[in-house]
Scaffold this active site. Sequence first.
Site, PDB file in Angstrom:
ATOM      1  N   LYS A  34       0.848  -1.201   0.000  1.00 43.96           N
ATOM      2  CA  LYS A  34       0.000   0.000   0.000  1.00 43.96           C
ATOM      3  C   LYS A  34       0.883   1.251   0.000  1.00 43.96           C
ATOM      4  O   LYS A  34       0.628   2.213  -0.718  1.00 43.96           O
ATOM      5  CB  LYS A  34      -0.951  -0.015   1.204  1.00 43.96           C
ATOM      6  CG  LYS A  34      -2.062  -1.054   1.034  1.00 43.96           C
ATOM      7  CD  LYS A  34      -2.876  -1.324   2.290  1.00 43.96           C
ATOM      8  CE  LYS A  34      -3.838  -2.487   2.023  1.00 43.96           C
ATOM      9  NZ  LYS A  34      -4.647  -2.886   3.173  1.00 43.96           N
ATOM     10  N   ASP A  58     -11.110   2.532   3.338  1.00 44.80           N
ATOM     11  CA  ASP A  58     -11.421   1.105   3.174  1.00 44.80           C
ATOM     12  C   ASP A  58     -12.902   0.885   2.863  1.00 44.80           C
ATOM     13  O   ASP A  58     -13.282  -0.180   2.385  1.00 44.80           O
ATOM     14  CB  ASP A  58     -11.121   0.350   4.489  1.00 44.80           C
ATOM     15  CG  ASP A  58      -9.766  -0.341   4.472  1.00 44.80           C
ATOM     16  OD1 ASP A  58      -9.352  -0.806   3.393  1.00 44.80           O
ATOM     17  OD2 ASP A  58      -9.136  -0.416   5.538  1.00 44.80           O
ATOM     18  N   GLN A 114      -4.860  -1.624   9.259  1.00 44.83           N
ATOM     19  CA  GLN A 114      -4.748  -2.950   8.650  1.00 44.83           C
ATOM     20  C   GLN A 114      -5.406  -3.997   9.555  1.00 44.83           C
ATOM     21  O   GLN A 114      -5.147  -4.043  10.755  1.00 44.83           O
ATOM     22  CB  GLN A 114      -3.259  -3.277   8.405  1.00 44.83           C
ATOM     23  CG  GLN A 114      -3.014  -4.565   7.641  1.00 44.83           C
ATOM     24  CD  GLN A 114      -3.540  -4.549   6.207  1.00 44.83           C
ATOM     25  OE1 GLN A 114      -3.683  -3.494   5.581  1.00 44.83           O
ATOM     26  NE2 GLN A 114      -3.869  -5.695   5.674  1.00 44.83           N
TER      27      GLN A 114
HETATM   28  N1  GUN Z   1      -6.772  -6.939   5.703  1.00 40.59           N
HETATM   29  C1  GUN Z   1      -6.973  -7.699   4.600  1.00 40.59           C
HETATM   30  N2  GUN Z   1      -7.524  -6.950   3.621  1.00 40.59           N
HETATM   31  C2  GUN Z   1      -7.684  -5.712   4.114  1.00 40.59           C
HETATM   32  C3  GUN Z   1      -8.199  -4.494   3.577  1.00 40.59           C
HETATM   33  O1  GUN Z   1      -8.651  -4.405   2.439  1.00 40.59           O
HETATM   34  N3  GUN Z   1      -8.169  -3.423   4.427  1.00 40.59           N
HETATM   35  C4  GUN Z   1      -7.697  -3.498   5.678  1.00 40.59           C
HETATM   36  N4  GUN Z   1      -7.728  -2.397   6.431  1.00 40.59           N
HETATM   37  N5  GUN Z   1      -7.219  -4.613   6.206  1.00 40.59           N
HETATM   38  C5  GUN Z   1      -7.207  -5.705   5.430  1.00 40.59           C
END
Ligand code: GUN
Length: 280
Positions: free
Chosen positions: A52, A119, A96
């Site tokens: 990211k 998200d 996350q």
């Molecule tokens: N953990 C696995 N996929 C995601 C996601 O798309 N966003 C977040 N914040 N955590 C994750």
Amino acid sequence: MVQLIDGKTISKQIKDELKEQVAELSAKGVKICLAVIQVGNDPASSVYVGNKKKACAYIGIDSLSYELPEETTEKELLELIDKLNKDDAVNGILVQLPVPKHIDEDKIIKAISPLKDVDGFHPMSVGALSIGQPGFVSCTPAGVIQLLKRSGIEIAGKECVVIGRSNIVGKPMAMLLLRENGTVTICHSKTKDLKEVCKRADILVVAIGRPKMIDASYIKEGATVIDVGIHRDENNKLCGDVDFESASKVAGAITPVPGGVGPMTIAMLMHNCVDSINIK
Ligand code: GUN
């Protein structure tokens, strides 16, 4: 010949378009900043968070990184989110998931301002999607819509079947297909005659979390098959929820794993970060 839906190329296209938009905004003095929080050091989460941050750097989005120890308390995490909510220089906040067990995930999701919820997990964002109001949309299902649109696959009027009803993929996926005027069915573990329902689909989105479960016998000739799963098979090779070899013999179009839905999630996260300047 089956059409391969190429998520690698499409996600690169989206990131390049965003890079241009960010450069234009930057020339006008508008900066975009994403705060990424990871609690603990789960190796898979570290890889996702690293990707990211890399995508932010590629596009020209500033990223703030908070790597907090496993022992961080819920109160400490909530205080950090509150500080970032109030910081005008921060456009997006991403915690996350999963967070360690002593922290209530729902509480954390709700603490993030819906104006910074890149998200798209906040109940306000989910509600806005359901009633057709502007708001952030969960990245993976938003990525599936882009894959379909950019591959020339029409959604309006089509029979769309989604297998899986998670808050992050299945449910928002169904709402997005509905928004695009698809006729939508959601299947889950209690669905009777799963195969028969799937065989009606013009567009079949598979997000069950079981390796290679969906083979040709679930698929109508010429249907579009979108595979959201990602697993390692018995030979340690990446595979999806769909048995690609079997399914690609009857499908009209299909996403591979890897290189299908996967790369779209980060591209759409970046899209949401840029979009944050429009969400008020
Ligand atoms: N953990 C696995 N996929 C995601 C996601 O798309 N966003 C977040 N914040 N955590 C994750």
